[in-house]
Scaffold this motif. Structure first.
Motif, PDB file in Angstrom:
ATOM      1  N   THR A  12     -50.786  -4.399 -24.340  1.00 53.02           N
ATOM      2  CA  THR A  12     -49.196  -3.355 -23.936  1.00 53.02           C
ATOM      3  C   THR A  12     -48.338  -4.088 -22.584  1.00 53.02           C
ATOM      4  OG1 THR A  12     -50.763  -2.299 -23.443  1.00 53.02           O
ATOM      5  CG2 THR A  12     -49.704  -1.782 -25.200  1.00 53.02           C
ATOM      6  N   GLU A  13     -47.581  -3.726 -22.649  1.00 48.90           N
ATOM      7  CA  GLU A  13     -47.053  -3.964 -21.028  1.00 48.90           C
ATOM      8  C   GLU A  13     -47.216  -2.684 -19.920  1.00 48.90           C
ATOM      9  OE1 GLU A  13     -42.605  -3.781 -21.724  1.00 48.90           O
ATOM     10  OE2 GLU A  13     -42.157  -6.048 -21.262  1.00 48.90           O
ATOM     11  N   LYS A  70     -40.955   4.203 -23.279  1.00 49.33           N
ATOM     12  CA  LYS A  70     -40.969   2.625 -23.107  1.00 49.33           C
ATOM     13  C   LYS A  70     -40.684   2.056 -24.516  1.00 49.33           C
ATOM     14  CE  LYS A  70     -45.360   4.259 -21.573  1.00 49.33           C
ATOM     15  NZ  LYS A  70     -44.032   6.000 -21.141  1.00 49.33           N
ATOM     16  N   TYR A 119     -40.752  -0.041 -28.247  1.00 47.51           N
ATOM     17  CA  TYR A 119     -41.477   0.465 -29.641  1.00 47.51           C
ATOM     18  C   TYR A 119     -41.317  -1.673 -30.086  1.00 47.51           C
ATOM     19  CZ  TYR A 119     -37.658   1.865 -32.049  1.00 47.51           C
ATOM     20  OH  TYR A 119     -36.210   1.961 -32.644  1.00 47.51           O
ATOM     21  N   CYS A 121     -43.656  -3.802 -29.385  1.00 44.16           N
ATOM     22  CA  CYS A 121     -45.044  -2.737 -28.319  1.00 44.16           C
ATOM     23  C   CYS A 121     -46.183  -3.996 -29.612  1.00 44.16           C
ATOM     24  CB  CYS A 121     -44.729  -1.562 -28.287  1.00 44.16           C
ATOM     25  SG  CYS A 121     -46.700  -1.015 -28.333  1.00 44.16           S
ATOM     26  N   ASN A 122     -46.912  -4.375 -29.099  1.00 46.20           N
ATOM     27  CA  ASN A 122     -48.173  -4.256 -30.653  1.00 46.20           C
ATOM     28  C   ASN A 122     -48.654  -3.037 -31.391  1.00 46.20           C
ATOM     29  OD1 ASN A 122     -47.898  -7.049 -29.901  1.00 46.20           O
ATOM     30  ND2 ASN A 122     -49.024  -6.943 -28.260  1.00 46.20           N
ATOM     31  N   VAL A 123     -48.992  -2.126 -29.867  1.00 43.63           N
ATOM     32  CA  VAL A 123     -49.342  -0.992 -30.584  1.00 43.63           C
ATOM     33  C   VAL A 123     -48.359  -0.312 -32.030  1.00 43.63           C
ATOM     34  CG1 VAL A 123     -50.134   0.955 -30.265  1.00 43.63           C
ATOM     35  CG2 VAL A 123     -50.485  -0.952 -28.637  1.00 43.63           C
ATOM     36  N   TYR A 150     -41.879   6.749 -28.247  1.00 38.93           N
ATOM     37  CA  TYR A 150     -42.390   6.401 -27.324  1.00 38.93           C
ATOM     38  C   TYR A 150     -41.163   6.162 -26.611  1.00 38.93           C
ATOM     39  CZ  TYR A 150     -45.456   2.531 -29.170  1.00 38.93           C
ATOM     40  OH  TYR A 150     -46.068   2.061 -29.219  1.00 38.93           O
ATOM     41  N   HIS A 184     -49.401   3.821 -23.029  1.00 39.45           N
ATOM     42  CA  HIS A 184     -50.226   3.064 -24.521  1.00 39.45           C
ATOM     43  C   HIS A 184     -51.643   3.962 -24.993  1.00 39.45           C
ATOM     44  CE1 HIS A 184     -46.594   0.433 -23.153  1.00 39.45           C
ATOM     45  NE2 HIS A 184     -46.645   0.799 -24.442  1.00 39.45           N
ATOM     46  N   LYS A 223     -52.113   4.410 -28.820  1.00 36.80           N
ATOM     47  CA  LYS A 223     -53.223   3.874 -29.237  1.00 36.80           C
ATOM     48  C   LYS A 223     -54.343   4.721 -30.064  1.00 36.80           C
ATOM     49  CE  LYS A 223     -53.692   0.113 -26.108  1.00 36.80           C
ATOM     50  NZ  LYS A 223     -54.309  -1.072 -24.837  1.00 36.80           N
TER      51      LYS A 223
END
Ligand code: ATP
Ligand code: MG
Length: 321
Positions: free
Chosen positions: A216-217, A225, A227, A230-232, A252, A259, A263
């Motif tokens: 994540t960043e 944040k 989204y 974002c991989n999550v 987000y 994160h 997660k």
């Protein structure tokens, strides 16, 4: 409509396989004629550990049954139990221009990632064409990575048909655009061979550990944040309905959560989603003889479908003398 799917037992089945192919296959069992197989010959192109291959083959079969593969409705077998596929593979090789294979992205990607190149990895699309054409498959549901392989199968079929008459059904691919490519924990395509997967079935501790590793960043906890990239988020959303997605987006945008929180949430969502399947899996895990019997019956059914097709191939090509 006849729908065909194959999955390599080259590692633990992961959520990319699930959303890219298994889920649609399971759901289509009521309306379509589903043919699904464990592609153990294909797995040999990247795996040369006999004990591991045989274990992963049974594991994949067990996973499929747990996820809802219904051997009453569908035809479910292990690729190597219908040997005619290798015969057809050779026949089709003669209708496969080298350039067609040289252009295959999947091969180029794998070699670029350091996977040793060998002839089976290179000719993989020809064996895949045999898988498809041997059973008169009409539709092949795939992830984006496999579209080109279905097109290659079609090209090969056209070439063969031009020479010997309309023997093969021309297959079409089908991609669910929402889940064309599920990202792995590193943000690249999730792949067994890239070591970036979230397995469908693993122990809770292991799953939680893997999810913590999603890249994540770095953004301070209190700040809002992004989204979209974002991989999550992109993994979590596969498991969420519209409202749940919107609620997560709000979290987000609002900031105040890191994160790590997203997660934890993602872990819980995935864990709950597969709970009923895990319970079914425990049954099949404890009844491996039943799994073997299902596979044997499936191979017999698949062979019966392949028989008239390979028979015609032998006839028109002159292999029958
Ligand atoms: P390998 O790394 O050995 O190629 P894989 O994880 O890519 O394994 P395959 O057995 O090649 O899995 O593919 C099985 C099916 O899952 C195919 O239909 C493929 O398109 C689909 N699939 C694989 N990875 C993904 C992904 N990340 N997103 C969506 N679909 C996927
Ligand atoms: Mg693949």
């Amino acid at each position: 409509m006849r729908v065909l799917t194959g999955i390599q037992p080259s590692g633990d089945l992961h959520i990319g396989n699930y959303f890219g192919s298994i889920k649609a296959m399971i759901e289509s069992q009521n309306d379509h004629e589903v043919f699904a197989f464990i592609a153990n010959y294909h797995a040999m192109s990247s795996l040369s550990d006999g004990e591991r291959l045989s274990r992963l083959t049974m594991q994949a079969a067990t996973d499929f049954l747990a996820l809802g593969m219904d051997p009453q409705k569908s035809t479910f077998w292990v690729q190597s139990d219908v040997k005619e596929v290798l015969e057809l593979y050779w026949v089709l090789s003669g209708f496969t221009p080298m350039g067609l294979l040289e252009r295959a992205h999947s091969y180029k990607d794998k070699v670029a990632k350091g996977i040793a190149s060998n002839h089976s990895l290179f000719s993989y699309p020809v064996l895949m064409a045999a898988d498809i054409l041997l059973f008169g498959s009409e539709v092949i549901p795939v992830g984006k990575d496999q579209i080109q392989h279905v097109e290659i199968a079609r090209d090969i079929a056209v070439k063969f048909n031009n020479q010997y008459g309309d023997l093969f059904v021309l297959p079409e691919f089908r991609v669910d655009e929402n889940v064309a490519t599920v990202p792995g924990i590193d943000g690249q395509k999730m792949s067994k061979s890239y070591g970036n997967t979230i397995p469908i079935f693993s122990e809770e501790k292991i799953q939680s550990k893997i999810i913590k590793k999603i890249v994540t960043e770095a953004v301070p906890m209190e700040e809002p944040k992004e989204y979209e990239n974002c991989n999550v988020y992109n993994i979590a959303k596969l498991f969420l309905d519209y409202e749940e997605c919107a609620a997560l987006q709000e979290r987000y945008k609002k900031g105040g959560e890191g994160h790590g929180h997203f997660k934890l949430y993602t872990h819980d969502v995935i864990w709950e989603y597969f709970r009923p399947y895990r319970e079914r899996r425990a049954y099949f895990e404890a009844h491996q003889d039943e799994v073997r019997e299902i596979l044997n019956l499936g191979a017999a059914k698949a062979s019966a479908t392949a028989a008239p097709i390979i028979d015609k191939v032998r006839s028109v090509t002159g292999i029958r003398y």
